[in-house]
Design an enzyme around this catalytic site. Structure first.
Site, short mmCIF file in Angstrom:
data_model
loop_
_atom_site.label_atom_id
_atom_site.label_comp_id
_atom_site.label_asym_id
_atom_site.label_seq_id
_atom_site.Cartn_x
_atom_site.Cartn_y
_atom_site.Cartn_z
N TYR A 166 72.14 70.13 -49.85
CA TYR A 166 72.72 69.70 -51.61
C TYR A 166 72.10 68.75 -52.49
O TYR A 166 72.58 68.15 -53.58
CB TYR A 166 74.54 68.91 -51.60
CG TYR A 166 75.25 69.63 -50.36
CD1 TYR A 166 75.91 70.73 -50.98
CD2 TYR A 166 75.51 68.96 -49.14
CE1 TYR A 166 76.95 71.79 -49.93
CE2 TYR A 166 76.30 69.65 -47.89
CZ TYR A 166 76.81 71.11 -48.55
OH TYR A 166 77.60 71.61 -47.62
N HIS A 181 74.11 72.40 -42.50
CA HIS A 181 73.90 71.97 -43.99
C HIS A 181 75.31 71.65 -43.95
O HIS A 181 76.35 72.76 -44.62
CB HIS A 181 74.04 73.43 -44.70
CG HIS A 181 73.45 73.29 -45.65
ND1 HIS A 181 74.86 73.21 -46.88
CD2 HIS A 181 72.77 73.74 -46.72
CE1 HIS A 181 73.85 72.88 -48.25
NE2 HIS A 181 72.74 73.28 -47.64
N ASP A 211 67.03 78.11 -50.91
CA ASP A 211 67.28 77.45 -50.13
C ASP A 211 68.33 78.51 -49.48
O ASP A 211 69.07 79.10 -50.05
CB ASP A 211 68.15 76.46 -50.56
CG ASP A 211 67.45 75.46 -50.63
OD1 ASP A 211 65.65 75.41 -51.14
OD2 ASP A 211 68.16 74.35 -51.97
N ASP A 212 69.28 77.93 -48.33
CA ASP A 212 70.11 78.43 -47.75
C ASP A 212 70.36 79.64 -47.33
O ASP A 212 70.69 80.71 -46.59
CB ASP A 212 71.89 78.71 -48.24
CG ASP A 212 72.37 76.77 -48.92
OD1 ASP A 212 71.05 76.42 -48.59
OD2 ASP A 212 72.80 77.08 -50.03
N HIS A 260 65.80 73.31 -44.51
CA HIS A 260 67.05 72.81 -44.56
C HIS A 260 68.36 72.54 -44.00
O HIS A 260 69.07 72.67 -43.94
CB HIS A 260 67.88 74.45 -45.40
CG HIS A 260 68.54 73.55 -47.02
ND1 HIS A 260 67.82 72.68 -47.35
CD2 HIS A 260 69.93 73.78 -47.41
CE1 HIS A 260 69.47 72.42 -48.32
NE2 HIS A 260 69.98 73.60 -48.58
N HIS A 295 68.43 80.55 -55.04
CA HIS A 295 68.91 80.90 -53.65
C HIS A 295 69.33 82.55 -53.07
O HIS A 295 69.68 83.37 -54.22
CB HIS A 295 70.74 79.95 -54.00
CG HIS A 295 70.87 78.59 -53.56
ND1 HIS A 295 70.67 78.18 -55.03
CD2 HIS A 295 71.43 77.58 -52.37
CE1 HIS A 295 71.00 77.24 -54.95
NE2 HIS A 295 71.20 76.59 -53.14
#
Length: 253
Positions: free
Chosen positions: A163, A125, A70-71, A121, A216
């Protein structure tokens, strides 16, 4: 089955009973507290499918797992994570943040060209994303789609909520946007991990058929522990397979 609809039905019925019985006020207060705790639990536990069914693992006896990041894309570590995956001939899924694509287009293209799946995602965010209206959430998610289409020409179907929080508005946005929500069966917590050995021990304990791992590609510790984790997975006789294949999902429209 414990979900938002059934919870509401139960507590509405309970409220009717309390009114009929004319119970003291504190029974109402206690009911409200219990209801709020259940809903809060449903919001933060993505695997519960409290508001909307979320794919978090595969029902299989095959010794295979999937890994996701993620991210990203992140200029610091994503390219190095890709090198590790390429050297090990492993396909992963990257749930990217839209506002991190500009300036990192080459990294995004490398993710795609290396055969990895790219999921949505959100664009922002944002810390308060969970409190957005469904309309604002969907607009944010579609901004991410637009960025992905701008760079590599595909529109993602897989969506992982920021999250890992779900609620009625997230559900509405997912359904209206035609996304498939994807969670995880093991959250590595690599964003707060300090010790490589402790992190490795935790994630290895979660190796089981059909598991989906959340990492991540923004974390140095993840990059450092990833080769050791892959080695342990193979040592246990498991294969790391593409998430869309293991979960029987369509990655793009």
């Amino acid at each position: 089955m414990l979900n938002f609809r059934n919870t509401n039905i139960f507590f509405i019925a309970l409220l009717f009973v309390l009114i009929v019985l004319r119970v003291p006020f504190y029974f109402y207060l206690l009911s409200i507290i219990i209801y709020s705790l259940i809903v809060f639990w449903g919001c933060i536990n993505i695997s519960a499918g409290f508001f909307i069914p979320v794919v978090c693992h595969a029902n299989t006896s095959n010794k295979e797992i999937a890994i996701s990041f993620d991210d990203g894309p992140a200029i610091e570590h994503t390219a190095s994570v890709l090198d590790v995956l390429k050297n090990q001939n492993i396909t992963a899924t990257f749930f990217c943040i839209g506002n991190r694509i500009a300036g990192n287009e080459n990294i995004l293209r490398q993710i795609h060209n290396d055969g990895h799946i790219i999921g949505n995602h959100s664009y922002s965010h944002h810390f308060w994303f969970d409190l957005y209206s469904a309309k604002k959430m969907l607009k944010d998610m579609q901004q991410m789609d637009a960025e992905l289409q701008r760079v590599i020409g595909v529109k993602p179907k897989l969506f992982r909520p920021p999250y890992g929080v779900t609620n009625p508005n997230v559900k509405k946005a997912i359904i209206k946007g035609g996304y498939t929500p994807v969670g995880w069966s093991l959250r590595s917590m690599d964003t707060v991990a300090k010790d490589e050995n402790i992190l490795l021990q935790k994630i290895c304990a979660g190796i089981k058929p059909g598991a989906v791992f959340l990492f991540h590609d923004t974390c140095k510790i993840t990059l450092d522990v990833l080769p050791r984790f892959i080695k342990e997975v193979k040592k246990m006789g498991y294969n790391i397979v593409p998430l869309d294949k293991m979960l029987a999902l369509t990655a793009y429209e």
